[in-house]
Design a protein around this motif. Structure first.
Motif, mmCIF file in Angstrom:
data_model
loop_
_atom_site.group_PDB
_atom_site.id
_atom_site.type_symbol
_atom_site.label_atom_id
_atom_site.label_comp_id
_atom_site.label_asym_id
_atom_site.label_seq_id
_atom_site.Cartn_x
_atom_site.Cartn_y
_atom_site.Cartn_z
ATOM 1 N N CYS A 115 0.820 -1.231 0.000
ATOM 2 C CA CYS A 115 0.000 0.000 0.000
ATOM 3 C C CYS A 115 0.848 1.272 0.000
ATOM 4 C CB CYS A 115 -1.059 -0.005 1.091
ATOM 5 S SG CYS A 115 -0.779 -1.060 2.473
ATOM 6 N N PHE A 155 2.595 1.781 -3.447
ATOM 7 C CA PHE A 155 1.858 2.457 -4.516
ATOM 8 C C PHE A 155 1.347 3.813 -4.076
ATOM 9 C CE2 PHE A 155 1.312 -1.952 -6.075
ATOM 10 C CZ PHE A 155 1.981 -1.753 -7.264
ATOM 11 N N GLY A 156 0.959 3.915 -2.796
ATOM 12 C CA GLY A 156 0.317 5.152 -2.357
ATOM 13 C C GLY A 156 1.258 6.329 -2.307
ATOM 14 N N VAL A 157 2.522 6.110 -1.952
ATOM 15 C CA VAL A 157 3.426 7.232 -1.688
ATOM 16 C C VAL A 157 4.571 7.266 -2.701
ATOM 17 C CG1 VAL A 157 4.478 8.490 0.216
ATOM 18 C CG2 VAL A 157 2.870 6.701 0.705
ATOM 19 N N ARG A 161 4.617 8.576 -5.718
ATOM 20 C CA ARG A 161 4.384 9.493 -6.833
ATOM 21 C C ARG A 161 5.619 10.305 -7.160
ATOM 22 N NH1 ARG A 161 -1.344 10.922 -8.668
ATOM 23 N NH2 ARG A 161 -1.942 8.763 -8.658
ATOM 24 N N LYS A 209 7.762 14.809 16.416
ATOM 25 C CA LYS A 209 6.995 16.053 16.467
ATOM 26 C C LYS A 209 7.641 17.045 17.435
ATOM 27 C CE LYS A 209 2.232 17.642 16.722
ATOM 28 N NZ LYS A 209 0.888 17.324 17.186
ATOM 29 N N GLN A 241 6.665 17.645 9.689
ATOM 30 C CA GLN A 241 5.803 18.268 8.703
ATOM 31 C C GLN A 241 5.934 17.587 7.346
ATOM 32 O OE1 GLN A 241 6.364 22.456 8.678
ATOM 33 N NE2 GLN A 241 4.196 22.827 8.457
ATOM 34 N N ILE A 273 1.205 12.636 6.859
ATOM 35 C CA ILE A 273 0.314 11.528 7.154
ATOM 36 C C ILE A 273 1.051 10.194 7.132
ATOM 37 C CG2 ILE A 273 -0.337 11.310 4.748
ATOM 38 C CD1 ILE A 273 -2.884 10.936 7.465
ATOM 39 N N PHE A 274 2.257 10.162 6.531
ATOM 40 C CA PHE A 274 2.910 8.863 6.316
ATOM 41 C C PHE A 274 3.251 8.166 7.617
ATOM 42 C CE2 PHE A 274 4.880 11.322 2.637
ATOM 43 C CZ PHE A 274 3.706 11.243 1.942
ATOM 44 N N LEU A 298 0.610 6.196 9.134
ATOM 45 C CA LEU A 298 0.236 5.149 8.180
ATOM 46 C C LEU A 298 1.131 3.924 8.296
ATOM 47 C CD1 LEU A 298 -0.615 6.663 4.704
ATOM 48 C CD2 LEU A 298 -2.015 5.247 6.147
ATOM 49 N N PRO A 337 -3.569 3.249 -11.428
ATOM 50 C CA PRO A 337 -3.247 1.978 -10.773
ATOM 51 C C PRO A 337 -2.793 0.889 -11.744
ATOM 52 C CG PRO A 337 -5.334 2.821 -9.992
ATOM 53 C CD PRO A 337 -4.900 3.735 -11.090
ATOM 54 N N ALA A 394 0.727 1.233 -12.924
ATOM 55 C CA ALA A 394 1.636 1.135 -11.789
ATOM 56 C C ALA A 394 1.846 -0.330 -11.400
ATOM 57 C CB ALA A 394 1.090 1.929 -10.611
ATOM 58 N N PHE A 424 6.868 14.877 25.587
ATOM 59 C CA PHE A 424 7.045 15.424 24.240
ATOM 60 C C PHE A 424 5.880 16.308 23.835
ATOM 61 C CE2 PHE A 424 9.408 11.228 23.297
ATOM 62 C CZ PHE A 424 10.498 11.702 23.989
ATOM 63 N N VAL A 428 3.725 19.168 22.631
ATOM 64 C CA VAL A 428 3.973 20.365 21.837
ATOM 65 C C VAL A 428 2.750 21.267 21.956
ATOM 66 C CG1 VAL A 428 4.513 21.261 19.574
ATOM 67 C CG2 VAL A 428 5.330 19.017 20.222
ATOM 68 N N THR A 469 -4.132 11.000 -4.158
ATOM 69 C CA THR A 469 -3.557 9.673 -4.248
ATOM 70 C C THR A 469 -4.678 8.706 -4.596
ATOM 71 O OG1 THR A 469 -2.309 10.392 -2.377
ATOM 72 C CG2 THR A 469 -2.032 8.124 -3.036
ATOM 73 N N ASP A 470 -4.386 7.792 -5.459
ATOM 74 C CA ASP A 470 -5.453 6.942 -5.940
ATOM 75 C C ASP A 470 -5.953 5.991 -4.869
ATOM 76 O OD1 ASP A 470 -3.941 6.800 -9.143
ATOM 77 O OD2 ASP A 470 -5.592 8.022 -8.448
ATOM 78 N N TRP A 471 -5.047 5.466 -4.087
ATOM 79 C CA TRP A 471 -5.534 4.631 -3.003
ATOM 80 C C TRP A 471 -4.501 4.620 -1.901
ATOM 81 C CZ3 TRP A 471 -3.460 2.895 -7.473
ATOM 82 C CH2 TRP A 471 -2.352 2.070 -7.387
ATOM 83 N N TRP A 472 -5.008 4.582 -0.691
ATOM 84 C CA TRP A 472 -4.135 4.350 0.453
ATOM 85 C C TRP A 472 -4.321 2.914 0.869
ATOM 86 C CZ3 TRP A 472 -0.759 7.941 1.636
ATOM 87 C CH2 TRP A 472 -1.048 9.264 1.328
ATOM 88 N N GLY A 473 -3.286 2.343 1.543
ATOM 89 C CA GLY A 473 -3.422 0.965 1.987
ATOM 90 C C GLY A 473 -4.334 0.880 3.165
#
Lengths: 231, 300
Positions: A29, A32-34, A36, A115, A123, A127-128, A131, A198, A201, B33, B35, B296-300
Motif C-alpha cells: 500500500c 503504490f500510495g506514496v 508518486r 513532532k 511536517q 500523514i505517512f 500510516l 493503478p 503502476a 514530548f 507540543v 492519491t489513488d488509493w491508500w493501503g
C-alpha cells in the motif's frame, strides 16, 4: 566471524534477493500510495526503515524472552509463580497480537518524538508516519524473526534480527525510490486510458519484481567471497 | 485442567503487563514530548473546507490556518470556502470583515474555432503550452488556442472545451486559480462575482482594429464605443476595454455599452440573478470532496 557472514547474508537477502516488496509483496500500500515523487518515496522509505528497526528490536526481545517455545526466562517465571514443573509454557500464540501492539505503540512514540524534536521532519512526513502502523512489511519482519526463533537448536541472535530489519527497510527504500522515479517518468508517457493510474503502476511493479529476480544467487557469491578473504 | 487455566491466565497476565508498560511509556511520552499548539489553529482547520487546493498560496489548509492564526495571512484568501467560511474565520480571529465575494476564473476570449481566422495546420503536441511556441499557429496571438491545458488542470470539472474554446462554468468554479497559471497566453483572470452574473470583456487582443479584423471575426477592434456610456466602468487600455471590478456591481447598467459594441466582445458570464436573491452574502461554494481532497489513488 560466522555471525558476521550470517549478518551480511541476511542483510543482502532481505534487501535485494528476497526484497520485502518485490519478492514477498508485503508493504504494497505505501509502495503504490506514496511513490508518486522520488523525494516523498525516499521519506517514506526512511520512515519505514526507522520504524522497522525499532519494532524488530522490541519484537526480538519479546520473542526471545517471552514468546518462543521453551524460552528459559518465561518458564522460570512460570514455575516460580507456582506453575506445574512438568509443563513447559509456549506463548507463541500471543505473538501476532504482541507484535501489532509493539508496532502501533512504537509508531506512536516515534511520532511524538519526531513532532517534539524534529518539527520540520514531522511536517514533511505528514500523514505517512501514522500510516506506517498498518504497513505489513513491518509485521512481516517481526514474523520472520519469530520464525527463526522457533527452533531452540538454531536461534537467531539479536544482531541477525537487526540485520534483517535494516536490510528489509533499505530494500523497501530502494524499491519505493525506484518506483517513484519510474512513476515520475510515467507522468510524461501516453498511457492507454484503461491502464492509467493503478493499472500501469501494477504492471510496472511486476516488471520491476521480475528484474529483482536477477539478484537470485548473489548471496552464494557473497558467502564465497567472504570465505575466500578469510582463508 | 488447572494447569491449562493457569497457562491461559499467565498468557493474559503477560499481555496485561505488556499493555501497562506500553501505556506508561506512551503516557510519559505524551507529557514529555508535549507540543503546544494554538487552539485557534484547530478551530480554523475546522472552519476551512479541507480541500487543500492551494488557491490561497499556502501548501494546504493547515498551513493557511497556521498563517492566519499568526496574523501573517489575510482572512479572505480561501476561495472554495466562500463568504461563510470567511465569516467563520473572522469570528475565530475576533475580527470584522467587509463583505467579500468569491473570485472565479473567466476566459477573456470568446472566439470559437471557426471565428479565429488564419489558422495553420498544427501537428505538434496537443497542448496549448507547446502550440503557443509555434509562430503562426493561428492568426490571433492573444486568443484561446483550444488545446485544453486549463481543461486538463481543472480538478472540479468546471471548464468545458466548446468548439475549440475554453468556457468556464462559474457555478462549478471554486477559484483555485489552477487554470490561471496553466494558460500560456494568460487570458484567464480572476474576477469577483459580486452577483451571480458578471460582465466580462471577452477579448485580449491588444492590436489595432484592422489587424484584429484580419485574425478574428468577433474580436475587439478597440473602437472605444463601449467606454463612453459605461459611466467610467470601462476604460480603454492598449486598445481593449478594461473593466473596473471595484466599481462594477449589481446595479451597474451596461446595456448601452453592449448595444454600441460593433463586435461581440462584451459578454455576461454566469446566471442572470433573480431580484429576490440580491440581498445577503453570496452562496457558499461547497468543495467537491470526491474529486479534490486526496489525489492519491488509493491508500493501503
Amino acid at each position: 566471524m560466522d555471525s558476521i557472514i550470517s549478518m551480511v547474508l541476511i542483510f543482502i537477502g532481505a534487501a535485494l534477493i528476497n526484497n520485502f516488496v518485490l519478492h514477498y509483496f508485503v508493504g504494497i500500500c505505501p509502495f503504490f500510495g506514496v511513490s508518486r515523487k522520488v523525494d516523498m518515496a525516499f521519506g517514506m522509505g526512511c520512515a519505514v526503515t526507522f520504524v522497522i528497526s525499532i519494532a524488530s528490536t522490541l519484537s526480538w526481545i519479546l520473542t526471545y524472552f517471552f514468546l518462543r517455545p521453551e524460552a528459559a526466562f518465561i518458564n522460570n517465571v512460570f514455575h516460580a509463580l507456582g506453575g506445574p514443573a512438568d509443563i513447559m509454557i509456549d506463548l507463541s500464540v500471543l505473538s501476532y497480537i504482541a507484535y501489532i501492539f509493539v508496532i502501533a505503540s512504537s509508531v506512536q512514540f516515534v511520532e511524538m518524538y519526531v513532532k517534539k524534536f524534529f518539527p520540520a521532519l514531522h511536517q514533511s512526513f505528514g500523514i505517512f508516519l501514522p500510516l506506517i502502523t498498518t504497513n505489513c512489511a513491518i509485521l512481516f519482519a517481526c514474523l520472520e524473526i519469530m520464525k527463526n526463533l522457533q527452533n531452540p537448536e538454531k536461534l537467531w541472535g539479536f544482531h541477525e534480527a537487526l540485520a534483517l530489519a535494516l536490510g528489509g527497510g533499505i530494500g523497501f527504500t530502494i524499491a519505493i525510490v525506484i518506483m517513484g522515479g519510474l512513476r515520475e517518468e510515467l507522468e510524461l508517457c501516453e498511457v492507454p486510458k484503461a491502464l492509467k493510474g493503478p493499472g500501469i503502476a501494477l504492471i510496472v511493479a511486476g516488471i520491476l519484481a521480475m528484474a529483482f529476480m536477477g539478484f537470485t544467487g548473489v548471496d552464494r557469491g557473497v558467502a564465497d567471497a567472504i570465505s575466500m578473504i578469510r582463508n | 485442567m488447572e494447569s491449562i487455566l493457569g497457562t491461559i491466565l499467565f498468557a493474559a497476565g503477560i499481555l496485561f503487563v505488556l499493555a501497562i508498560i506500553m501505556a506508561l511509556i506512551l503516557g510519559w511520552a505524551n507529557i514529555a514530548f508535549h507540543v503546544e499548539t494554538d487552539p485557534k489553529v484547530d478551530a480554523l482547520n475546522e472552519a476551512l473546507p479541507g480541500a487543500n487546493c492551494g488557491g490561497c498560496g499556502y501548501v494546504g489548509c493547515n498551513e493557511y490556518a497556521v498563517a492566519v492564526a499568526e496574523g501573517k495571512a489575510e482572512l479572505t484568501l480561501c476561495g472554495p470556502g466562500g463568504a461563510s467560511c470567511v465569516q467563520e474565520i473572522a469570528g475565530i480571529m475576533g475580527q470584522e470583515v467587509k463583505e467579500t465575494w468569491p473570485f472565479k476564473a473567466v476566459v477573456h476570449c470568446a472566439a470559437k474555432r471557426d471565428q479565429r481566422l488564419k489558422q495553420q495546420p498544427y501537428e505538434g503536441e496537443k497542448t496549448c503550452a507547446a502550440a503557443n511556441l509555434v509562430p503562426g499557429v493561428q492568426g490571433c496571438t492573444y486568443g484561446c488556442l483550444g488545446y485544453g491545458d486549463c481543461f486538463n488542470v481543472c480538478d472540479y470539472g468546471a471548464i468545458d472545451m466548446v468548439e475549440g474554446l475554453a468556457i468556464i462554468n462559474p457555478e462549478k468554479c471554486t477559484g483555485c486559480k489552477a487554470c490561471v497559471s496553466a494558460c500560456p497566453r494568460g487570458i484567464i483572470t480572476m474576477v469577483p462575482f459580486k452577483t451571480t452574473e458578471v460582465m466580462v470583456v471577452a477579448c485580449s487582443n491588444k492590436d489595432k482594429g484592422p489587424l484584429v479584423k484580419d485574425v478574428c471575426s468577433i474580436g475587439c477592434i478597440g473602437c472605444s464605443a463601449c467606454a463612453k456610456p459605461s459611466d467610467g466602468l470601462l476604460t480603454m487600455v492598449d486598445n481593449i476595454p478594461v473593466m473596473d471590478y471595484d466599481k462594477f456591481g449589481k446595479d451597474s447598467d451596461l446595456s448601452k455599452s453592449i448595444e454600441k459594441c460593433p463586435r461581440e466582445s462584451l459578454v455576461y458570464i454566469g446566471e442572470p440573478e433573480k431580484k429576490e436573491e440580491l440581498k445577503g452574502a453570496p452562496e457558499r461554494i461547497e468543495a467537491d470532496f470526491e474529486t479534490t481532497i486526496d489525489k492519491t489513488d488509493w491508500w493501503g
